[in-house]
Design a protein around this motif. Structure first.
Motif, short mmCIF file in Angstrom:
data_model
loop_
_atom_site.label_atom_id
_atom_site.label_comp_id
_atom_site.label_asym_id
_atom_site.label_seq_id
_atom_site.Cartn_x
_atom_site.Cartn_y
_atom_site.Cartn_z
N LEU A 160 5.42 -5.69 -5.41
CA LEU A 160 5.19 -4.74 -4.35
C LEU A 160 5.98 -5.10 -3.11
N SER A 161 6.46 -4.06 -2.44
CA SER A 161 7.14 -4.27 -1.17
C SER A 161 6.09 -4.53 -0.09
N ILE A 162 6.52 -4.99 1.04
CA ILE A 162 5.61 -5.20 2.16
C ILE A 162 4.97 -3.88 2.57
N GLU A 163 5.74 -2.81 2.55
CA GLU A 163 5.21 -1.49 2.90
C GLU A 163 4.09 -1.08 1.94
N ASP A 164 4.29 -1.30 0.64
CA ASP A 164 3.27 -0.97 -0.35
C ASP A 164 2.01 -1.80 -0.11
N ARG A 165 2.18 -3.07 0.16
CA ARG A 165 1.03 -3.94 0.42
C ARG A 165 0.27 -3.48 1.67
N LEU A 166 1.00 -3.03 2.69
CA LEU A 166 0.35 -2.52 3.90
C LEU A 166 -0.46 -1.26 3.59
N HIS A 167 0.09 -0.36 2.77
CA HIS A 167 -0.64 0.85 2.36
C HIS A 167 -1.94 0.47 1.65
N LEU A 168 -1.84 -0.44 0.71
CA LEU A 168 -3.02 -0.85 -0.06
C LEU A 168 -4.07 -1.52 0.84
N THR A 169 -3.61 -2.37 1.72
CA THR A 169 -4.53 -3.05 2.64
C THR A 169 -5.20 -2.07 3.58
N PHE A 170 -4.41 -1.14 4.12
CA PHE A 170 -4.98 -0.14 5.02
C PHE A 170 -6.07 0.67 4.31
#
Length: 124
Positions: free
Chosen positions: A108-118
């Motif tokens: 996962l990209s950092i952006e994807d991880r941020l989406h999941l975390t959010f």
């Protein structure tokens, strides 16, 4: 389980006729295709979170759009949906049986991880 298909949207009324919710299924339209892991998590949270019962947002299909776009405001979700008139769009259909789950190993990209975390923080 989720299904993705292509659709051409001619008007805003087309979106309203496609975006639906029933007890076992939710359907939404996006102008882009999120990664499978984002859709997986959105489906899981949608059908397994108490957030939906206590949300001020009364349109459950809109809550699903908020999950898919990782936004906490309806207006922001609509803007982030990227739906284009007469362009290529995607129907994302999520069925409740998804909750049995399947796990995939993904990079996962950092952006994807941020989406999941959010989504995990906001909607659970």
């Amino acid at each position: 389980m989720f299904l993705v298909s292509n659709v051409i949207i001619r008007s805003r009324e087309d979106i309203k006729s496609i975006a639906k919710f029933s007890d076992n299924e939710v359907v939404q339209v996006l102008g882009y295709l999120p990664k499978d892991v984002i859709i997986d998590q959105s489906c899981y949270i949608f059908f397994n979170s108490n957030f939906i019962r206590f949300s001020r947002v009364k349109n459950n299909a809109m809550i699903f759009l908020m999950l898919l776009t990782s936004t906490s405001q309806v207006k922001d979700a609509i803007n982030a949906s990227g739906v284009s008139l007469d362009g290529k769009n995607y129907i994302i259909k999520c069925r409740k049986c998804f909750t049995e789950g399947k796990h995939r190993e993904m990079h996962l990209s950092i952006e994807d991880r941020l989406h999941l975390t959010f989504n995990a923080i906001t909607f659970t």
